[in-house]
Design an enzyme around this catalytic site. Structure first.
Site, PDB file in Angstrom:
ATOM      1  N   CYS A 106       0.814  -1.204   0.000  1.00  0.00           N
ATOM      2  CA  CYS A 106       0.000   0.000   0.000  1.00  0.00           C
ATOM      3  C   CYS A 106       0.852   1.260   0.000  1.00  0.00           C
ATOM      4  O   CYS A 106       1.599   1.523  -0.935  1.00  0.00           O
ATOM      5  CB  CYS A 106      -0.993  -0.057   1.158  1.00  0.00           C
ATOM      6  SG  CYS A 106      -2.405   1.035   0.995  1.00  0.00           S
ATOM      7  N   HIS A 107       0.790   2.078   1.053  1.00  0.00           N
ATOM      8  CA  HIS A 107       1.552   3.316   1.152  1.00  0.00           C
ATOM      9  C   HIS A 107       2.959   3.099   1.726  1.00  0.00           C
ATOM     10  O   HIS A 107       3.747   4.045   1.800  1.00  0.00           O
ATOM     11  CB  HIS A 107       0.808   4.332   2.032  1.00  0.00           C
ATOM     12  CG  HIS A 107      -0.385   4.934   1.374  1.00  0.00           C
ATOM     13  ND1 HIS A 107      -1.596   4.281   1.277  1.00  0.00           N
ATOM     14  CD2 HIS A 107      -0.560   6.140   0.765  1.00  0.00           C
ATOM     15  CE1 HIS A 107      -2.462   5.053   0.660  1.00  0.00           C
ATOM     16  NE2 HIS A 107      -1.862   6.182   0.334  1.00  0.00           N
TER      17      HIS A 107
END
Length: 180
Positions: A106-107
């Site tokens: 994800c991030h």
């Protein structure tokens, strides 16, 4: 085999912590929750506070030599906090310097950018990081999971919680811990 899961004191996406943690645990290996502060970390279900989890050790109490691999769960706030903490950034960079496998979802690649380890690599992430990764010299791909091997180490990346099944399979395979 001990596997470090690095998180900030709050902001990790809970499912991106718990599902890989469970996958590692099911192989009989020992996941360790490492943070920048002692106590507990506050996980989130998107923007809603979820459960808390006890910290096993802080980045000041451990060394890359204590672990065989690193997992970087996402969430927006988690990697954003980690990337401004020089101790966390150095810890992440240490896994690359030591040639140990790293998995990020994800991030989490924001922390990889700050650790200066994405130049020349191909990886995936939450789509909003595409420009950040390109600006750091990486090639971004829109795939459920991507494995990048540069001869020294392996980087497993994935886009989002919906890709966790693929992320976990690739992570375990690259960590050499496929649960039969």
């Amino acid at each position: 085999m001990r596997i470090a899961f690095l998180m900030a004191p709050e902001g990790v996406e809970q499912i991106e912590l718990t599902e890989p943690w469970e996958a590692v645990s099911e192989t009989g290996e020992t996941p360790q929750l490492i943070s920048t502060e002692p106590g507990e970390i506050q996980a989130f279900d998107h923007l809603t506070p979820a459960k808390t989890f006890p910290v096993d050790a802080t980045v000041d109490q451990v060394s890359v030599d204590d672990f065989e691999a690193l997992v970087l769960p996402g969430g927006v706030a988690n990697p954003d906090a980690l990337r401004i903490d020089p101790r966390a950034v150095a810890f992440v960079r240490g896994f690359f310097d030591a040639g140990k496998p790293v998995a990020a979802i994800c991030h989490a690649p924001w922390t990889l950018i700050e650790a200066d380890v994405v130049d020349g690599r191909t990886l995936t992430s939450w789509p909003s990081l595409e420009t950040d990764l390109a600006n750091a010299g990486a090639h971004w791909v829109d795939e459920q999971v991507h494995i990048d091997k540069d001869g020294l180490n392996t980087l497993v990346t994935s886009r989002k919680p919906a890709d966790l099944r693929y992320f976990n399979e690739a992570m375990l395979s690259e960590f050499g811990k496929v649960n039969a």
